[in-house]
Write a protein that holds these residues in place. Structure first.
Motif, PDB file in Angstrom:
ATOM      1  N   HIS A  65      -2.165  11.950  20.422  1.00 56.06           N
ATOM      2  CA  HIS A  65      -1.632  10.740  21.075  1.00 56.06           C
ATOM      3  C   HIS A  65      -0.407  11.017  21.939  1.00 56.06           C
ATOM      4  O   HIS A  65       0.204  10.079  22.459  1.00 56.06           O
ATOM      5  CB  HIS A  65      -1.289   9.681  20.024  1.00 56.06           C
ATOM      6  N   VAL A  69       2.049   8.668  24.937  1.00 57.43           N
ATOM      7  CA  VAL A  69       3.505   8.530  25.016  1.00 57.43           C
ATOM      8  C   VAL A  69       3.981   8.833  26.427  1.00 57.43           C
ATOM      9  O   VAL A  69       4.839   8.134  26.980  1.00 57.43           O
ATOM     10  CB  VAL A  69       4.193   9.448  23.995  1.00 57.43           C
ATOM     11  N   LEU A  94       6.093   7.208  17.946  1.00 56.41           N
ATOM     12  CA  LEU A  94       4.719   7.527  17.578  1.00 56.41           C
ATOM     13  C   LEU A  94       4.635   7.983  16.131  1.00 56.41           C
ATOM     14  O   LEU A  94       3.747   7.550  15.371  1.00 56.41           O
ATOM     15  CB  LEU A  94       4.170   8.610  18.516  1.00 56.41           C
ATOM     16  N   ALA A 113       0.381   1.743  17.748  1.00 59.11           N
ATOM     17  CA  ALA A 113       1.559   2.576  17.989  1.00 59.11           C
ATOM     18  C   ALA A 113       2.368   2.145  19.201  1.00 59.11           C
ATOM     19  O   ALA A 113       3.548   2.485  19.301  1.00 59.11           O
ATOM     20  CB  ALA A 113       1.129   4.035  18.162  1.00 59.11           C
ATOM     21  N   ILE A 117       6.394   2.898  19.924  1.00 61.62           N
ATOM     22  CA  ILE A 117       6.784   3.789  21.018  1.00 61.62           C
ATOM     23  C   ILE A 117       7.718   3.070  21.983  1.00 61.62           C
ATOM     24  O   ILE A 117       8.763   3.595  22.375  1.00 61.62           O
ATOM     25  CB  ILE A 117       5.523   4.288  21.756  1.00 61.62           C
TER      26      ILE A 117
END
Length: 292
Positions: A65, A69, A94, A113, A117
């Protein structure tokens, strides 16, 4: 499992860690090479982490992931802060999200998430955008991140636009005007500019901003002196006999119920002149401590 444990696990992972690369461009290129997890794989990893505290599962979830971000961080380029710092803060968010993610809630991790973030990036931006924090209340934070998007042209908002923004963001018009003013300002050095020979440079705030408060060093010296005097006063009272100490306290230290010489003379069964003599002798004895 703490965020620190998860971070340590990522560092010790046998997988290619993007943070070990030498430049931001290389990092971004590397995270986009990491495969995106399928729904089934993501669910399986999340369950291993939740049920068995499996750090290897946490590694894979984080790494898969990181590209997201980067995508979120690029949306905050307009705040003048380094993209690498925003990505770093987003990675912390995250990891916090992965720690709290429940695979049974029926949503993808990326949807869960994004809140964490953005929250970390928002906090970083608010702390570092200006020397003085410009947004502290919930309404101010909302305005800080939405006001510029709400403006359709350069220049100050007119009355109608202020009302529209206030209604859209559910804040007061006064808060809209105040935040616009804060966003339009800029940091100014308090001392003289670096080029002190520039005769045309405007004066620094240090030249015209004055404080009427006591200098901290002088305040400390005054407080220290007062403490010393109080301690000497206590010592002086202890050196007096009980009658002299009572006379001094009631004549000089009891501001709310100060008595006269005659009142004390009646109480002790002596003349007012005798009370005056006792008082004078006690003050003379105590004065020696302050003069020494």
């Amino acid at each position: 499992m703490t965020n620190l444990a998860m971070s340590n696990a990522l560092v010790s992972s046998s997988l290619p860690i993007p943070s070990a690369l030498g430049s931001l461009d290389a990092y971004i290129g590397a995270v986009h090479q990491i495969p995106v997890l399928s729904v089934e794989d993501e669910q399986a990893l999340a369950r291993r982490l939740r049920d068995h505290d499996d750090l290897n599962a946490a590694q894979e979830l984080v790494l898969s992931h990181l590209r997201f971000v980067v995508h979120v961080a690029r949306g905050y380029n307009g705040y003048g802060l380094p993209l690498g710092d925003l990505i770093q803060e987003g990675n912390i968010g995250l990891m916090k999200a992965i720690k709290r993610f429940d695979p049974n809630i029926g949503v993808r991790l990326v949807s869960f998430a994004v809140h964490w973030i953005r929250a970390e990036m928002h906090e970083f931006i608010l702390k570092n955008w200006r020397i003085v924090k410009v947004a502290t209340t919930k309404a101010q934070r909302k305005l800080f991140f939405n006001l510029r998007k709400s403006k359709t042209r350069l220049g100050w908002l007119n009355a109608a636009e202020v009302r529209a923004v206030a209604a859209d963001l559910n804040v007061s018009e006064r808060e809209v005007v105040e935040m616009e003013s804060r966003l339009s300002g800029r940091d100014i050095g308090f001392d003289l500019s670096a080029d002190e020979d520039d005769e045309h440079a405007p004066p620094a705030p240090a030249a015209y901003l004055m404080t009427h408060e006591e200098d901290p060093s002088q305040a400390y010296e005054r407080a220290d002196s007062e403490d010393n005097q109080l301690e000497l006063l206590r010592e002086g009272l202890l050196q007096l006999d009980a009658r002299s100490r009572d006379i001094i306290k009631r004549r000089w230290l009891d501001a709310d119920s100060k008595v006269t010489l005659q009142d004390l003379a009646t109480e002790y069964g002596v003349s007012a002149e005798r009370i005056r003599q006792v008082e004078a002798n006690a003050l003379k004895k105590m004065k020696g401590l302050f003069v020494a």
